[in-house]
Design an enzyme around this catalytic site. Structure first.
Site, PDB file in Angstrom:
ATOM      1  N   CYS A 137     123.285  99.235  84.717  1.00  0.00           N
ATOM      2  CA  CYS A 137     123.083 100.144  83.798  1.00  0.00           C
ATOM      3  C   CYS A 137     122.555  99.241  82.925  1.00  0.00           C
ATOM      4  O   CYS A 137     122.959  97.959  82.085  1.00  0.00           O
ATOM      5  CB  CYS A 137     124.717 100.551  83.010  1.00  0.00           C
ATOM      6  SG  CYS A 137     125.384 101.135  81.638  1.00  0.00           S
ATOM      7  N   CYS A 140     124.157  99.016  79.249  1.00  0.00           N
ATOM      8  CA  CYS A 140     124.866  98.510  78.747  1.00  0.00           C
ATOM      9  C   CYS A 140     124.305  96.755  78.491  1.00  0.00           C
ATOM     10  O   CYS A 140     124.362  96.605  77.818  1.00  0.00           O
ATOM     11  CB  CYS A 140     125.945  98.614  79.771  1.00  0.00           C
ATOM     12  SG  CYS A 140     126.122 100.585  80.747  1.00  0.00           S
ATOM     13  N   ASP A 141     123.766  96.268  79.560  1.00  0.00           N
ATOM     14  CA  ASP A 141     122.908  95.593  79.478  1.00  0.00           C
ATOM     15  C   ASP A 141     121.716  94.645  79.428  1.00  0.00           C
ATOM     16  O   ASP A 141     121.317  93.791  78.880  1.00  0.00           O
ATOM     17  CB  ASP A 141     123.369  94.640  81.049  1.00  0.00           C
ATOM     18  CG  ASP A 141     125.133  95.002  81.551  1.00  0.00           C
ATOM     19  OD1 ASP A 141     125.980  95.207  80.752  1.00  0.00           O
ATOM     20  OD2 ASP A 141     125.185  95.333  82.607  1.00  0.00           O
TER      21      ASP A 141
END
Ligand code: NAP
Length: 315
Positions: A137, A140-141
């Protein structure tokens, strides 16, 4: 026939969609029963910090967010049971959910079983997953890879989107695809292949994620599929974007699913299905947005629809 308990609402799944549905239906005094599967808390528990969930200016740990949501649902009377739904019978009322040797009966059902990222299975991938450099992701990251070199594996719209998103942070994005043209839509392919920070690595398959002993990615070993030549890309992050697998299996024969297994809601709704009183929410029914906040929104819609259905049909 022995007396059978019939639940008002059974929610399957404890990710953002399922737990939000639980908060809403519990606050409506419906005493929902939530079935927890093999990954309590869903995909967010596998990421470290979540920086894009509204209301957390300093970010929030994914596990902490899901734990808080679970406590919020429990506070209003949600009950939890750890089991696996193996099959369902939605042909009559009450709806039946077969879980091992126990059958659960329900007036309404909210399916929020999520989707699992497809993984390559190469050595090092599992060992260095989640906070150590392998992730699925970029949203997300990605921000953890400022001024670093990273690799994206895939060839579809997801991989193109991940690669483009990562250009905001990374110095260089190696986009590794096993063929010589992308499967992604033309507009996404054009954007990705023409971006100055994205370095296309064609006809190349990933072989192994390399990591230093303390558990951080140090490189990705790849192989050119035509020449057989192996090489190592010196990356700190490996983003696997080879598709998702919706967890719709036990329900697929009772509801409409598309060719990839995602639930197809009834016309005019995001969460209603062709079976009255049965709803879908979150990533098992959404291959486009796939965000924690959109899953929570769908869980809320499903809960409100279930509540109204029960009010109309005798809850
Ligand atoms: P996808 O279209 O199925 O693409 C998966 C890619 O991963 C393919 O290019 C495939 O290679 C590659 N791949 C599969 N297994 C692999 C392996 N073991 N090793 C290396 N590469 C592997 O999946 P997706 O990109 O997640 O897209 C899924 C659906 O969602 C699509 O319909 C897509 O259009 C849609 N989507 C849309 C958007 C958008 O509109 N913004 C964004 C994301 C997704 P091959 O090409 O060789 O098979």
């Amino acid at each position: 026939m022995p007396y059978q308990t019939v639940e008002n609402v059974v929610i399957i799944g404890t990710g953002c969609a399922g737990l939000t549905a639980a908060v809403y239906t519990a606050r409506a005094n419906l005493r929902p029963l939530v079935i927890e599967g093999p990954l309590p808390g869903g995909q967010l528990t596998t990421t470290s910090e979540v920086e894009n969930f509204p209301g957390f200016p300093n970010g929030v740990d994914g596990f902490h967010l899901m734990d808080s949501l679970r406590k919020q649902a429990a506070r209003f009377g949600t009950r939890f049971e750890q089991t696996l739904v193996q099959s369902v019978d939605f042909s009559s009322m009450p709806r039946k959910l077969v879980c091992g040797d126990r059958t659960i009966f329900a007036k309404t059902v909210i399916i929020a079983t999520g989707a699992s990222p497809r993984m390559t299975g190469m050595p090092g991938e599992k060992e260095l997953y989640g906070g150590k450099g392998v992730t699925t992701c970029a949203t997300c990251d990605g921000a953890f890879y400022k001024k670093m070199d990273v690799a994206v594996i895939g060839g579809g719209d997801s991989a193109a989107e991940e690669a483009l998103f990562l250009t905001r942070f990374a110095s260089k994005v190696y986009f590794i695809h096993r063929r010589d043209s992308l499967r992604a839509s033309k507009i996404m392919s054009d954007r990705a292949t023409s971006h100055e920070k994205i370095h296309m690595v064609w006809d190349t398959a990933p072989l192994e994620v390399l990591g230093v002993p303390e558990g951080a990615v140090s490189g990705l070993k790849v192989k050119h599929v035509r020449t057989g030549v192996e090489s190592v890309l010196p990356v700190k992050g490996v983003f696997v974007a080879i598709g998702h697998v919706p967890n719709s299996g036990p329900f697929a024969s009772a509801l409409d699913v598309d060719k990839n297994g995602y639930f197809v809601p009834a016309h005019g709704s995001q969460v209603r299905t062709k079976v009255p009183g049965v709803y879908v929410a979150g990533d098992c029914a959404d291959h486009v947005y796939r965000q924690a906040i959109t899953a929570a929104g769908m869980g809320c819609q499903a809960a409100i629809d279930a509540e109204r259905w029960l009010a109309e049909h005798g809850g």
